[in-house]
Design an enzyme around this catalytic site. Structure first.
Site, PDB file in Angstrom:
ATOM      1  N   HIS A  31       0.847  -1.187   0.000  1.00 14.57           N
ATOM      2  CA  HIS A  31       0.000   0.000   0.000  1.00 14.57           C
ATOM      3  C   HIS A  31       0.887   1.243   0.000  1.00 14.57           C
ATOM      4  O   HIS A  31       2.082   1.183   0.320  1.00 14.57           O
ATOM      5  CB  HIS A  31      -0.904   0.005   1.232  1.00 14.57           C
ATOM      6  CG  HIS A  31      -2.035  -0.963   1.160  1.00 14.57           C
ATOM      7  ND1 HIS A  31      -3.138  -0.896   1.984  1.00 14.57           N
ATOM      8  CD2 HIS A  31      -2.250  -2.036   0.346  1.00 14.57           C
ATOM      9  CE1 HIS A  31      -3.967  -1.872   1.699  1.00 14.57           C
ATOM     10  NE2 HIS A  31      -3.453  -2.586   0.712  1.00 14.57           N
ATOM     11  N   GLU A  86       1.109   3.758   2.008  1.00 15.66           N
ATOM     12  CA  GLU A  86       1.737   4.096   3.285  1.00 15.66           C
ATOM     13  C   GLU A  86       2.960   3.229   3.567  1.00 15.66           C
ATOM     14  O   GLU A  86       3.986   3.729   4.053  1.00 15.66           O
ATOM     15  CB  GLU A  86       0.732   3.913   4.438  1.00 15.66           C
ATOM     16  CG  GLU A  86      -0.492   4.796   4.342  1.00 15.66           C
ATOM     17  CD  GLU A  86      -1.659   4.118   3.666  1.00 15.66           C
ATOM     18  OE1 GLU A  86      -2.794   4.255   4.139  1.00 15.66           O
ATOM     19  OE2 GLU A  86      -1.434   3.434   2.630  1.00 15.66           O
ATOM     20  N   CYS A  96      -6.027   1.885   6.150  1.00 18.06           N
ATOM     21  CA  CYS A  96      -6.669   0.642   6.583  1.00 18.06           C
ATOM     22  C   CYS A  96      -6.012   0.173   7.877  1.00 18.06           C
ATOM     23  O   CYS A  96      -5.067   0.790   8.383  1.00 18.06           O
ATOM     24  CB  CYS A  96      -6.527  -0.416   5.500  1.00 18.06           C
ATOM     25  SG  CYS A  96      -4.810  -0.956   5.243  1.00 18.06           S
ATOM     26  N   CYS A 114      -2.174  -0.550   7.537  1.00 20.73           N
ATOM     27  CA  CYS A 114      -1.340   0.649   7.432  1.00 20.73           C
ATOM     28  C   CYS A 114      -1.394   1.478   8.709  1.00 20.73           C
ATOM     29  O   CYS A 114      -0.378   2.061   9.112  1.00 20.73           O
ATOM     30  CB  CYS A 114      -1.770   1.474   6.230  1.00 20.73           C
ATOM     31  SG  CYS A 114      -1.427   0.643   4.656  1.00 20.73           S
TER      32      CYS A 114
END
Length: 243
Positions: A144, A146, A174, A177
């Protein structure tokens, strides 16, 4: 009409520091909340004691400090302990400048046909990490935006703990993360659009306020939310359109 903060009951130095926090009158203190204001005050001023908390609460509740019972003070100490992390965030202008950088990263994800989410890590007003979704391109579910940005920042700074860093993300993180941001001891997280299906900063759950986890990270959302949302909507509209 605003009610000015006065001496007494507050010391001149206290009023000056509150103004730095953009608390200029009693109405501002009401809106910020006594505990939040106290914690923000404490983050930029040494020698902050409980007596100042009682002064703030007394002003908000329109009563005297002397009227507080020991039971009431115990209650407020408990609320203080349970309060989510707070911080003094940069100005709206500065936050928008860095969020534009994150939006640029998100557009890179879109070019790769990835969900357009971008993130940047900032340390002392310097960009140290840049990332965007690469799950499909890398065949890796954890890639992701992040995680990518945190990895880049950790390499740049030579430390997996990023205590003096801020992270700007175009979409609410999420659970995966959010946990990584907490573990990295990020100081402040600023995100754009809310994520109503998987958001772990308040939309579905809020890991940043969980009392069973280390509390290091203050969070704020809604910075350039419209732009972040539009980028996502345009992406999924194209995905649904017939070729």
């Amino acid at each position: 009409m605003s009610t000015p903060l006065t001496t007494p009951p507050l010391a001149p130095k206290t009023i000056a520091i509150l103004k730095q926090l953009n608390i200029h009158c009693l109405e501002d203190l009401h809106l910020r909340g006594a505990i939040t204001a106290f914690l923000q005050f404490k983050s930029i001023s040494t020698g902050c004691t409980d007596s100042l908390l009682w002064q703030f609460i007394a002003l908000v509740e329109d009563r005297s400090v002397q009227s507080f019972t020991s039971e009431e003070k115990d209650y407020w100490r408990k609320q203080l302990k349970l309060h989510p992390p707070v911080a003094v965030f940069p100005s709206e202008k500065v936050m928008q400048q860095w969020m534009h950088q994150a939006l640029g990263a998100a557009q890179q994800a879109s070019i790769l046909n990835e969900v357009p989410v971008g993130a940047v890590v900032v340390c002392e007003n310097t960009l140290v990490g840049y990332g965007y979704n690469r799950c499909i391109a890398d065949c890796n579910i954890i890639h992701h935006a992040e995680i990518q940005a945190l990895t880049a920042a950790s390499k740049a700074l030579g430390n997996y703990r990023l205590e003096n860093c801020d992270v700007y993300i175009t979409l609410e993180p999420c659970a995966m993360c959010a946990s990584a941001l907490i573990q990295a001891r990020i100081r402040r997280v600023i995100y754009g659009a809310s994520e109503t299906k998987t958001g772990a900063a308040g939309s579905v759950i809020n890991l940043f306020t969980n009392q069973q986890l280390n509390k290091h990270t203050a969070i704020i959302g809604g910075v350039l939310a419209k732009e972040s949302t539009q980028l996502l909507q345009d992406f999924f509209r194209r995905k649904r359109s017939p070729v």
